[in-house]
Design a protein around this motif. Sequence first.
Motif, PDB file in Angstrom:
ATOM      1  N   VAL A  63      38.488  48.792  44.195  1.00 42.21           N
ATOM      2  CA  VAL A  63      37.868  48.826  42.686  1.00 42.21           C
ATOM      3  C   VAL A  63      36.656  47.879  42.916  1.00 42.21           C
ATOM      4  O   VAL A  63      35.746  48.653  43.432  1.00 42.21           O
ATOM      5  N   ALA A  64      36.949  46.714  42.499  1.00 40.68           N
ATOM      6  CA  ALA A  64      35.673  45.640  42.284  1.00 40.68           C
ATOM      7  C   ALA A  64      35.969  45.169  44.104  1.00 40.68           C
ATOM      8  O   ALA A  64      34.422  45.327  43.697  1.00 40.68           O
ATOM      9  N   ALA A  65      36.107  44.896  44.674  1.00 38.35           N
ATOM     10  CA  ALA A  65      35.715  45.219  45.920  1.00 38.35           C
ATOM     11  C   ALA A  65      34.411  45.988  46.047  1.00 38.35           C
ATOM     12  O   ALA A  65      33.863  46.103  47.062  1.00 38.35           O
ATOM     13  N   ALA A  66      35.376  47.459  45.817  1.00 38.85           N
ATOM     14  CA  ALA A  66      34.775  48.736  46.414  1.00 38.85           C
ATOM     15  C   ALA A  66      33.111  48.468  45.684  1.00 38.85           C
ATOM     16  O   ALA A  66      31.897  49.059  46.480  1.00 38.85           O
ATOM     17  N   ALA A  67      32.654  48.091  44.266  1.00 36.95           N
ATOM     18  CA  ALA A  67      31.717  47.780  43.481  1.00 36.95           C
ATOM     19  C   ALA A  67      30.576  46.871  44.343  1.00 36.95           C
ATOM     20  O   ALA A  67      29.801  47.278  43.740  1.00 36.95           O
ATOM     21  N   ALA A  68      31.729  45.822  44.162  1.00 37.43           N
ATOM     22  CA  ALA A  68      30.428  44.278  44.689  1.00 37.43           C
ATOM     23  C   ALA A  68      29.926  44.841  46.675  1.00 37.43           C
ATOM     24  O   ALA A  68      28.819  44.439  46.765  1.00 37.43           O
ATOM     25  N   ASN A  74      29.002  38.712  45.123  1.00 43.24           N
ATOM     26  CA  ASN A  74      29.543  38.283  45.696  1.00 43.24           C
ATOM     27  C   ASN A  74      30.969  38.422  45.362  1.00 43.24           C
ATOM     28  O   ASN A  74      31.875  38.627  44.447  1.00 43.24           O
ATOM     29  N   LEU A  75      31.688  38.789  46.558  1.00 39.87           N
ATOM     30  CA  LEU A  75      32.579  39.806  46.323  1.00 39.87           C
ATOM     31  C   LEU A  75      34.002  38.815  46.184  1.00 39.87           C
ATOM     32  O   LEU A  75      35.207  39.421  45.732  1.00 39.87           O
ATOM     33  N   PRO A  76      33.676  37.601  47.168  1.00 45.40           N
ATOM     34  CA  PRO A  76      35.456  36.796  46.212  1.00 45.40           C
ATOM     35  C   PRO A  76      35.800  37.057  44.988  1.00 45.40           C
ATOM     36  O   PRO A  76      36.233  36.732  44.158  1.00 45.40           O
ATOM     37  N   LEU A  77      34.258  36.848  44.172  1.00 49.31           N
ATOM     38  CA  LEU A  77      34.038  36.103  42.747  1.00 49.31           C
ATOM     39  C   LEU A  77      34.697  37.694  42.569  1.00 49.31           C
ATOM     40  O   LEU A  77      36.059  37.895  41.082  1.00 49.31           O
ATOM     41  N   SER A  78      33.707  38.342  42.943  1.00 49.47           N
ATOM     42  CA  SER A  78      34.353  40.004  42.005  1.00 49.47           C
ATOM     43  C   SER A  78      35.584  40.434  41.911  1.00 49.47           C
ATOM     44  O   SER A  78      36.327  40.460  40.937  1.00 49.47           O
ATOM     45  N   VAL A  79      36.231  40.249  42.929  1.00 48.04           N
ATOM     46  CA  VAL A  79      37.994  40.477  43.637  1.00 48.04           C
ATOM     47  C   VAL A  79      38.875  40.064  42.310  1.00 48.04           C
ATOM     48  O   VAL A  79      39.462  39.648  41.585  1.00 48.04           O
ATOM     49  N   GLY A  80      38.359  38.165  42.363  1.00 44.94           N
ATOM     50  CA  GLY A  80      38.582  37.276  41.506  1.00 44.94           C
ATOM     51  C   GLY A  80      39.003  37.082  39.561  1.00 44.94           C
ATOM     52  O   GLY A  80      39.880  37.042  39.039  1.00 44.94           O
ATOM     53  N   LEU A  81      38.004  37.929  39.952  1.00 39.51           N
ATOM     54  CA  LEU A  81      38.025  38.288  37.932  1.00 39.51           C
ATOM     55  C   LEU A  81      38.710  38.973  37.297  1.00 39.51           C
ATOM     56  O   LEU A  81      39.060  39.151  36.325  1.00 39.51           O
ATOM     57  N   VAL A  82      39.322  40.608  37.980  1.00 41.41           N
ATOM     58  CA  VAL A  82      39.765  40.757  38.422  1.00 41.41           C
ATOM     59  C   VAL A  82      41.581  40.777  37.458  1.00 41.41           C
ATOM     60  O   VAL A  82      41.784  41.068  36.904  1.00 41.41           O
ATOM     61  N   TRP A  83      41.282  40.009  37.813  1.00 44.49           N
ATOM     62  CA  TRP A  83      42.823  38.616  37.427  1.00 44.49           C
ATOM     63  C   TRP A  83      42.782  38.454  35.454  1.00 44.49           C
ATOM     64  O   TRP A  83      43.492  38.255  35.500  1.00 44.49           O
TER      65      TRP A  83
END
Length: 172
Positions: A63-68, A74-83
């Motif tokens: 979901v974070a990647a799809a929203a980024a 920044n896709l890696p940061l969006s995905v990483g922050l989900v954690w």
Amino acid sequence: MARRVIRKLVPDHNKIRQSRAIRLFGSLLHDANLWHLNRRSASGAFAVGLFTAFIPIPFQMLVAAAAAIPFRVNLPLSVGLVWVSNPITMPPMFYLCYRLGNWMLAAPPQPFTFELSWQWLVDSVSTIGPSLLLGCLAMGTIASIISYLLIRLLWRQSVVNAWRNRPGSRHS
């Protein structure tokens, strides 16, 4: 300074591109803005990632990647922050969201006992679901706005400090 700190936190973009789940986005991943790290992309990534962390669903990283992608952050940061929401932090996060949702709806707290069954899940959606979802939406929005503004402010302050501390500056 801010860029160096964030770079240490961001997962390697090559590893993310090779992820089977992320590859489903195909040619959309070729947008250079998804991989650059600047004030706009970092603050937007914090907003996307932290908002998504408060959504009580599986596969938050997708979901974070799809929203980024449409927000071009920044896709890696969006995905990483989900954690931020992980098996250790989820119970207190979602409990606070539930309590906030109860307060917002002026609803009394429901008695809660966990049971690993489909029936428990169906029953819980009708009893605690509205409060939990409203609280998650509110907390996600609050975390998103605060993080966006805070990252923009910290990034700007970092640039101002670097500018002041450069060799030959009047402020050195």
